[in-house]
Enzyme design. Structure first.
Site, PDB file in Angstrom:
ATOM      1  N   SER A 186     -24.790 -22.920 -38.054  1.00 32.39           N
ATOM      2  CA  SER A 186     -24.665 -24.201 -37.360  1.00 32.39           C
ATOM      3  C   SER A 186     -25.523 -25.244 -38.074  1.00 32.39           C
ATOM      4  CB  SER A 186     -25.117 -24.047 -35.910  1.00 32.39           C
ATOM      5  OG  SER A 186     -25.109 -25.325 -35.302  1.00 32.39           O
ATOM      6  N   HIS A 196     -20.318 -24.453 -38.965  1.00 34.14           N
ATOM      7  CA  HIS A 196     -20.137 -24.866 -37.567  1.00 34.14           C
ATOM      8  C   HIS A 196     -20.797 -26.237 -37.406  1.00 34.14           C
ATOM      9  CE1 HIS A 196     -19.678 -23.996 -33.213  1.00 34.14           C
ATOM     10  NE2 HIS A 196     -20.844 -24.601 -33.070  1.00 34.14           N
ATOM     11  N   ASP A 252     -21.619 -29.282 -34.748  1.00 29.21           N
ATOM     12  CA  ASP A 252     -21.704 -29.632 -33.328  1.00 29.21           C
ATOM     13  C   ASP A 252     -21.608 -31.137 -33.138  1.00 29.21           C
ATOM     14  OD1 ASP A 252     -22.177 -27.071 -31.978  1.00 29.21           O
ATOM     15  OD2 ASP A 252     -23.993 -27.025 -33.215  1.00 29.21           O
ATOM     16  N   MET A 255     -21.766 -34.030 -30.298  1.00 28.29           N
ATOM     17  CA  MET A 255     -22.227 -34.256 -28.918  1.00 28.29           C
ATOM     18  C   MET A 255     -22.188 -35.745 -28.597  1.00 28.29           C
ATOM     19  SD  MET A 255     -25.463 -31.661 -28.813  1.00 28.29           S
ATOM     20  CE  MET A 255     -25.424 -30.065 -29.629  1.00 28.29           C
ATOM     21  N   HIS A 294     -17.115 -28.072 -33.307  1.00 24.73           N
ATOM     22  CA  HIS A 294     -17.303 -27.792 -31.872  1.00 24.73           C
ATOM     23  C   HIS A 294     -17.622 -29.103 -31.177  1.00 24.73           C
ATOM     24  CE1 HIS A 294     -20.222 -25.734 -28.743  1.00 24.73           C
ATOM     25  NE2 HIS A 294     -19.122 -26.174 -28.166  1.00 24.73           N
ATOM     26  N   MET A 341     -18.521 -31.260 -28.075  1.00 24.68           N
ATOM     27  CA  MET A 341     -19.064 -31.240 -26.716  1.00 24.68           C
ATOM     28  C   MET A 341     -19.005 -32.675 -26.217  1.00 24.68           C
ATOM     29  SD  MET A 341     -22.127 -28.662 -27.712  1.00 24.68           S
ATOM     30  CE  MET A 341     -21.743 -28.875 -29.440  1.00 24.68           C
ATOM     31  N   MET A 395     -19.898 -19.718 -24.662  1.00 27.31           N
ATOM     32  CA  MET A 395     -21.251 -20.235 -24.898  1.00 27.31           C
ATOM     33  C   MET A 395     -22.268 -19.242 -24.345  1.00 27.31           C
ATOM     34  SD  MET A 395     -21.020 -23.035 -26.613  1.00 27.31           S
ATOM     35  CE  MET A 395     -22.777 -23.414 -26.597  1.00 27.31           C
ATOM     36  N   GLY A 413     -25.811 -28.168 -25.879  1.00 29.11           N
ATOM     37  CA  GLY A 413     -26.604 -29.399 -26.000  1.00 29.11           C
ATOM     38  C   GLY A 413     -27.701 -29.342 -27.042  1.00 29.11           C
ATOM     39  N   GLY A 419     -31.728 -23.722 -30.822  1.00 26.96           N
ATOM     40  CA  GLY A 419     -33.020 -23.088 -30.587  1.00 26.96           C
ATOM     41  C   GLY A 419     -33.276 -22.590 -29.173  1.00 26.96           C
ATOM     42  N   ASP A 464     -21.892 -18.533 -29.327  1.00 26.58           N
ATOM     43  CA  ASP A 464     -22.681 -19.646 -29.872  1.00 26.58           C
ATOM     44  C   ASP A 464     -23.885 -19.899 -28.973  1.00 26.58           C
ATOM     45  OD1 ASP A 464     -23.530 -21.999 -31.100  1.00 26.58           O
ATOM     46  OD2 ASP A 464     -21.844 -23.217 -30.365  1.00 26.58           O
ATOM     47  N   GLY A 465     -25.069 -19.780 -29.590  1.00 32.22           N
ATOM     48  CA  GLY A 465     -26.301 -20.062 -28.843  1.00 32.22           C
ATOM     49  C   GLY A 465     -27.227 -18.862 -28.811  1.00 32.22           C
ATOM     50  N   GLY A 466     -28.376 -18.997 -29.465  1.00 31.47           N
ATOM     51  CA  GLY A 466     -29.372 -17.928 -29.435  1.00 31.47           C
ATOM     52  C   GLY A 466     -28.956 -16.670 -30.176  1.00 31.47           C
TER      53      GLY A 466
HETATM   54  C1  DX5 Z   1     -25.560 -25.659 -28.865  1.00 32.27           C
HETATM   55  C2  DX5 Z   1     -24.691 -25.634 -30.077  1.00 32.27           C
HETATM   56  C3  DX5 Z   1     -24.951 -24.557 -31.042  1.00 32.27           C
HETATM   57  C4  DX5 Z   1     -26.312 -24.531 -31.667  1.00 32.27           C
HETATM   58  C5  DX5 Z   1     -26.670 -23.089 -31.860  1.00 32.27           C
HETATM   59  O1  DX5 Z   1     -25.051 -26.552 -27.940  1.00 32.27           O
HETATM   60  O2  DX5 Z   1     -23.318 -25.539 -29.689  1.00 32.27           O
HETATM   61  O3  DX5 Z   1     -23.950 -24.508 -32.052  1.00 32.27           O
HETATM   62  O4  DX5 Z   1     -26.385 -25.184 -32.898  1.00 32.27           O
HETATM   63  O5  DX5 Z   1     -27.948 -23.022 -32.329  1.00 32.27           O
HETATM   64  P1  DX5 Z   1     -28.908 -21.779 -32.111  1.00 32.27           P
HETATM   65  O6  DX5 Z   1     -28.355 -20.636 -32.894  1.00 32.27           O
HETATM   66  O7  DX5 Z   1     -30.213 -22.285 -32.648  1.00 32.27           O
HETATM   67  O8  DX5 Z   1     -28.958 -21.482 -30.638  1.00 32.27           O
HETATM   68 ZN    ZN Z   2     -21.844 -25.144 -31.272  1.00 30.10          ZN
END
Ligand code: DX5
Ligand code: ZN
Length: 237
Positions: free
Chosen positions: A11, A36, A38, A40, A69, A71, A140, A145, A148, A195-197
């Site tokens: 990402s 990827h 993002d 927003m 992606h 959002m 998700m 948003g 990290g 996606d996420g963590g």
């Molecule tokens: C969060 C994003 C993710 C984010 C993931 O809203 O959609 O794509 O960049 O980042 P990590 O891997 O740090 O959680």
């Molecule tokens: Zn994402």
């Protein structure tokens, strides 16, 4: 899950926004399957990031698959702009529009892949209806948003139920329903993205439950060897 079906998308949100082109090249050289990106809007999620112009700049610097992606509310209105900017897939949120099916159709009409994302609080029951109408489901594993954040283990059940549903109804990549007369594994598996963590441990848990497309920001960008980090995630199971 056969490892050849596991894809890793760093990402770029965790990268240096002052050097997006260099970051894209670094991701490509490290052997990722795509980037990827993002998007927003400060409304659907409480953060602002990039728009079509930045996606076009990334496109010029790499030949990698661009996994966009979004959002944002009213994703339909921005499909053409992101497709023209070079998105290879646009994944939008189920919760962001009343016109889910119309938006999926419009994305595919632009000759790119259509993905549908689900926030953590949206239940699995909303997913099956769309499996034969899209190319990827994004589950998700944090509240969208910010990069990290910590992985939400409760989402593993949603991944598992989605994979079980696909297997039960022989739904394969791109929503194709494999005919009874053909072995179901003659088609690649349906794409379930998380996606996420995502790090080594959480990737492993997700893959075991049936995810095959891994997005990772913080974990990968903190690795001393980016390529090795990608390899470690790809070999998760
Ligand atoms: C969060 C994003 C993710 C984010 C993931 O809203 O959609 O794509 O960049 O980042 P990590 O891997 O740090 O959680
Ligand atoms: Zn994402």
């Amino acid at each position: 899950m056969d490892h050849s079906y596991i894809k890793v998308y760093p990402s770029i949100l965790s990268g240096d926004f002052g050097r997006l082109a260099e970051e894209a090249k670094r991701i490509e050289q490290a052997g990722a399957d795509g980037i990827h990106i993002d998007i927003m809007d400060g409304h659907f999620v409480p953060n602002l990031t990039l728009g079509p112009k930045a996606v076009a700049a990334i496109k010029r610097s790499t030949s990698l698959f661009l996994d966009v992606h979004v959002m944002i509310y009213n994703p339909y209105d921005y499909v053409e702009a992101f497709a023209q900017a070079g998105a290879d897939r646009i994944t939008f949120h189920f919760e962001a529009t009343e016109d889910v099916e119309e938006t999926l159709r419009f994305i595919r009409k632009c000759n790119i892949e259509a993905g549908l994302a689900f926030r953590p609080e949206t239940s699995f029951s909303m997913i099956p209806k769309y499996l034969d109408k899209c190319d990827l489901i994004l589950i998700m594993t944090v509240s969208p948003g910010f990069g990290g954040q910590s992985f939400m283990p409760e989402m593993l059940e949603k991944v598992k139920m989605t994979r079980e549903y696909c297997d039960r109804y022989r739904i394969r990549q791109g929503g194709i329903v494999a005919k009874e007369s053909l072995p179901a594994d003659s088609f690649p598996p349906f794409n379930i993205q998380v996606d996420g963590g995502i790090n080594r441990e959480t990737a492993k848990a997700c893959v075991q439950m049936g995810a095959n497309v891994l997005v990772s920001g913080d974990y990968l960008f903190k690795q001393p060897d980016f390529g090795k980090g990608i390899q470690l995630l790809r070999n998760s199971s």
